[in-house]
Design an enzyme around this catalytic site. Structure first.
Site, PDB file in Angstrom:
ATOM      1  N   ARG A  15       0.837  -1.194   0.000  1.00 19.30           N
ATOM      2  CA  ARG A  15       0.000   0.000   0.000  1.00 19.30           C
ATOM      3  C   ARG A  15       0.877   1.251   0.000  1.00 19.30           C
ATOM      4  O   ARG A  15       1.773   1.398   0.827  1.00 19.30           O
ATOM      5  CB  ARG A  15      -0.955  -0.003   1.204  1.00 19.30           C
ATOM      6  CG  ARG A  15      -1.963  -1.152   1.116  1.00 19.30           C
ATOM      7  CD  ARG A  15      -2.998  -1.095   2.211  1.00 19.30           C
ATOM      8  NE  ARG A  15      -3.864   0.075   2.150  1.00 19.30           N
ATOM      9  CZ  ARG A  15      -4.896   0.220   1.320  1.00 19.30           C
ATOM     10  NH1 ARG A  15      -5.192  -0.755   0.464  1.00 19.30           N
ATOM     11  NH2 ARG A  15      -5.632   1.307   1.348  1.00 19.30           N
ATOM     12  N   GLY A  22       8.652  14.972  -0.200  1.00 18.59           N
ATOM     13  CA  GLY A  22       9.558  15.042  -1.340  1.00 18.59           C
ATOM     14  C   GLY A  22      10.878  15.664  -0.906  1.00 18.59           C
ATOM     15  O   GLY A  22      10.909  16.496   0.010  1.00 18.59           O
ATOM     16  N   THR A  23      11.967  15.261  -1.562  1.00 13.80           N
ATOM     17  CA  THR A  23      13.283  15.739  -1.113  1.00 13.80           C
ATOM     18  C   THR A  23      14.152  16.304  -2.233  1.00 13.80           C
ATOM     19  O   THR A  23      15.357  16.457  -2.063  1.00 13.80           O
ATOM     20  CB  THR A  23      14.057  14.603  -0.399  1.00 13.80           C
ATOM     21  OG1 THR A  23      14.295  13.527  -1.322  1.00 13.80           O
ATOM     22  CG2 THR A  23      13.297  14.099   0.818  1.00 13.80           C
ATOM     23  N   TRP A  24      13.567  16.621  -3.392  1.00 15.60           N
ATOM     24  CA  TRP A  24      14.353  17.275  -4.441  1.00 15.60           C
ATOM     25  C   TRP A  24      14.887  18.603  -3.913  1.00 15.60           C
ATOM     26  O   TRP A  24      14.170  19.344  -3.221  1.00 15.60           O
ATOM     27  CB  TRP A  24      13.485  17.531  -5.675  1.00 15.60           C
ATOM     28  CG  TRP A  24      14.209  18.264  -6.774  1.00 15.60           C
ATOM     29  CD1 TRP A  24      15.396  17.924  -7.337  1.00 15.60           C
ATOM     30  CD2 TRP A  24      13.779  19.464  -7.435  1.00 15.60           C
ATOM     31  NE1 TRP A  24      15.746  18.835  -8.317  1.00 15.60           N
ATOM     32  CE2 TRP A  24      14.771  19.800  -8.398  1.00 15.60           C
ATOM     33  CE3 TRP A  24      12.656  20.282  -7.311  1.00 15.60           C
ATOM     34  CZ2 TRP A  24      14.673  20.910  -9.230  1.00 15.60           C
ATOM     35  CZ3 TRP A  24      12.553  21.391  -8.137  1.00 15.60           C
ATOM     36  CH2 TRP A  24      13.548  21.697  -9.083  1.00 15.60           C
ATOM     37  N   ASP A  48      10.266  10.263  -0.369  1.00 18.51           N
ATOM     38  CA  ASP A  48      10.587  10.149  -1.786  1.00 18.51           C
ATOM     39  C   ASP A  48      11.937  10.791  -2.057  1.00 18.51           C
ATOM     40  O   ASP A  48      12.177  11.945  -1.686  1.00 18.51           O
ATOM     41  CB  ASP A  48       9.507  10.842  -2.628  1.00 18.51           C
ATOM     42  CG  ASP A  48       9.784  10.729  -4.124  1.00 18.51           C
ATOM     43  OD1 ASP A  48       9.251   9.802  -4.748  1.00 18.51           O
ATOM     44  OD2 ASP A  48      10.552  11.566  -4.647  1.00 18.51           O
ATOM     45  N   LYS A  82      14.777   6.403  -7.200  1.00 18.16           N
ATOM     46  CA  LYS A  82      14.702   6.348  -8.656  1.00 18.16           C
ATOM     47  C   LYS A  82      16.049   6.052  -9.289  1.00 18.16           C
ATOM     48  O   LYS A  82      17.087   6.515  -8.804  1.00 18.16           O
ATOM     49  CB  LYS A  82      14.165   7.680  -9.198  1.00 18.16           C
ATOM     50  CG  LYS A  82      12.880   8.140  -8.506  1.00 18.16           C
ATOM     51  CD  LYS A  82      12.469   9.526  -8.925  1.00 18.16           C
ATOM     52  CE  LYS A  82      11.384  10.066  -8.017  1.00 18.16           C
ATOM     53  NZ  LYS A  82      11.905  10.556  -6.730  1.00 18.16           N
ATOM     54  N   HIS A 115      13.645   7.031 -13.512  1.00 18.04           N
ATOM     55  CA  HIS A 115      13.419   8.451 -13.263  1.00 18.04           C
ATOM     56  C   HIS A 115      13.005   9.235 -14.506  1.00 18.04           C
ATOM     57  O   HIS A 115      12.237  10.199 -14.412  1.00 18.04           O
ATOM     58  CB  HIS A 115      14.695   9.066 -12.682  1.00 18.04           C
ATOM     59  CG  HIS A 115      14.457  10.339 -11.923  1.00 18.04           C
ATOM     60  ND1 HIS A 115      15.301  10.786 -10.947  1.00 18.04           N
ATOM     61  CD2 HIS A 115      13.474  11.266 -11.998  1.00 18.04           C
ATOM     62  CE1 HIS A 115      14.847  11.917 -10.448  1.00 18.04           C
ATOM     63  NE2 HIS A 115      13.741  12.232 -11.075  1.00 18.04           N
ATOM     64  N   ASN A 161       7.977  10.458 -15.354  1.00 11.96           N
ATOM     65  CA  ASN A 161       8.128  11.356 -16.503  1.00 11.96           C
ATOM     66  C   ASN A 161       7.976  10.660 -17.856  1.00 11.96           C
ATOM     67  O   ASN A 161       8.421  11.188 -18.880  1.00 11.96           O
ATOM     68  CB  ASN A 161       9.479  12.084 -16.433  1.00 11.96           C
ATOM     69  CG  ASN A 161       9.620  12.913 -15.177  1.00 11.96           C
ATOM     70  OD1 ASN A 161       8.795  13.764 -14.891  1.00 11.96           O
ATOM     71  ND2 ASN A 161      10.648  12.621 -14.391  1.00 11.96           N
ATOM     72  N   SER A 213       5.923  23.779  -7.163  1.00 11.69           N
ATOM     73  CA  SER A 213       7.381  23.810  -7.019  1.00 11.69           C
ATOM     74  C   SER A 213       7.955  25.215  -7.025  1.00 11.69           C
ATOM     75  O   SER A 213       8.760  25.575  -7.881  1.00 11.69           O
ATOM     76  CB  SER A 213       8.048  22.983  -8.132  1.00 11.69           C
ATOM     77  OG  SER A 213       9.431  22.829  -7.870  1.00 11.69           O
ATOM     78  N   LYS A 265       7.629  18.978  -1.236  1.00 13.04           N
ATOM     79  CA  LYS A 265       8.985  19.066  -0.682  1.00 13.04           C
ATOM     80  C   LYS A 265       9.102  20.288   0.224  1.00 13.04           C
ATOM     81  O   LYS A 265       8.645  21.383  -0.128  1.00 13.04           O
ATOM     82  CB  LYS A 265      10.015  19.148  -1.810  1.00 13.04           C
ATOM     83  CG  LYS A 265      11.463  19.344  -1.324  1.00 13.04           C
ATOM     84  CD  LYS A 265      11.880  20.797  -1.266  1.00 13.04           C
ATOM     85  CE  LYS A 265      13.277  20.957  -0.635  1.00 13.04           C
ATOM     86  NZ  LYS A 265      13.673  22.384  -0.556  1.00 13.04           N
ATOM     87  N   ASN A 275       2.104  21.053   6.035  1.00  9.72           N
ATOM     88  CA  ASN A 275       1.692  20.267   4.865  1.00  9.72           C
ATOM     89  C   ASN A 275       0.934  19.002   5.237  1.00  9.72           C
ATOM     90  O   ASN A 275       0.097  18.534   4.463  1.00  9.72           O
ATOM     91  CB  ASN A 275       2.915  19.918   4.010  1.00  9.72           C
ATOM     92  CG  ASN A 275       3.447  21.109   3.237  1.00  9.72           C
ATOM     93  OD1 ASN A 275       2.762  22.110   3.071  1.00  9.72           O
ATOM     94  ND2 ASN A 275       4.679  21.008   2.762  1.00  9.72           N
TER      95      ASN A 275
END
Length: 329
Positions: A15, A22-24, A48, A82, A115, A161, A213, A265, A275
């Site tokens: 699940r 997010g960590t970009w 992520d 990724k 990715h 993507n 973003s 993120k 968040n």
């Protein structure tokens, strides 16, 4: 009391939490460590990351800290990472998976994504428009992921993507079917058609850049980024006032109600807490429909560094536009 995060079933039986971190761009190790501790303590259970984010080792350190202290068990946390597009040759994919497992200090990864559909050669200067392309078929890369799925080291496989044709082509050839697609997705780029295809193929969807973003503008301020700010949309601002929430919380809640996994993120502790504070309200059917009907359309991540690659995924992108931007979601 930490919230119980709803989840959606993968085709593996696991699940996928519908909300995570997010960590970009989170490359400052000290800031990320603080954010991860705040997130885990607040109830985040999905983290992520990606090889190209250069922070898997930091995430691994904090997860090991929590596991060893007995604060969490391994099965409590869902980790997505990724395969980088510079490691899509089968031999490079093998090496990358091993390195990523070691960096994350994990015996298995919950969800492992390709990715980007464009195979590129490693570039010491980073991601730019002068990267060299590699001719690698997606299914050849996928066979390596299937091998590690069968060994139990990758618990689920997916894509990021990829466009509809690329998803279907790989799906038809794959022995182990992809179970998740991660793409840019927000009110200005709602991905209705891709979401419909994923439903048909029993694939889940994860939204990156769910609030637009805003950090991309400070990441490379000189780049010619597409302009769009969902958090400043008049409807979003209006609904934030109506529900007593922030614009970001409205946008996150909107996608959760579409049964899309959301990974905003932030390394700001206050925003990390904000968040996740989206489980005490629900958008009305009428307000949800208004957000679904927003007319503005803008793709914020164009992947023009992949221009010229035979697998370039986005037909709507103007490749004549000059830029040297780094996009690495």
């Amino acid at each position: 009391m930490t919230p119980s995060i709803p989840a959606i079933a993968l085709n593996t039986g696991a699940r996928l939490p519908l909300f995570g971190l997010g960590t970009w761009q989170a490359m400052n190790a000290d800031e990320l460590k603080v954010a991860l501790r705040v997130a885990l303590d607040a109830g985040y259970r999905l983290i992520d990351t990606a090889a190209i984010y250069q922070n898997e080792h930091v995430i691994g350190e904090i997860l090991e800290e929590y596991f060893n202290a007995g604060k969490l068990k391994r099965e409590d946390v869902f980790v997505t990472t990724k395969l980088p597009f510079y490691a899509m040759r089968p031999e490079d994919a093998e090496e990358s998976i091993k390195k990523q497992l070691a960096a994350l200090r994990l015996s298995y990864i919950d969800l492992y994504l390709v990715h980007c559909p464009c195979a590129m050669k490693p570039n010491p200067a980073g991601i730019s428009n002068n990267m060299e392309h590699q001719d690698v078929e997606h299914i050849d890369t996928w066979r390596v992921l299937e091998k590690y799925y069968k060994s139990g080291q990758l618990k689920a496989l997916g894509l990021s993507n990829f466009n509809a044709k690329q998803i279907q082509a790989l799906y038809d050839k794959a022995e182990i079917k992809p179970t998740n697609l991660q793409v840019e997705l927000h009110i200005y780029w709602p991905q209705f058609e891709l979401h419909e295809l994923c439903d048909k193929l029993k694939m889940t969807v994860t939204a990156y850049a769910p609030i637009g973003s805003p950090g991309r503008l400070t990441f490379r301020p000189d780049d010619d980024w597409p302009i769009g700010s969902p958090m400043e949309d008049p409807l979003v601002v209006e609904l934030a006032k109506k529900y007593g929430k922030t614009p970001a919380q409205i946008l996150i809640r909107h996608l959760l109600q579409r049964r899309i996994s959301v990974i905003p993120k932030s390394t700001n502790p206050d925003r990390v807490k904000q968040n996740i504070d989206i489980f005490d309200f629900e958008l009305s059917t009428e307000d949800q429909q208004k957000l679904l009907s927003v007319k503005t359309r803008v793709r914020l991540f164009e992947f023009r560094f992949c221009a010229g690659n035979k697998h370039f995924p986005f037909e709507d992108v103007d490749l004549t536009k000059k830029s040297d931007e780094k996009e690495s979601m």
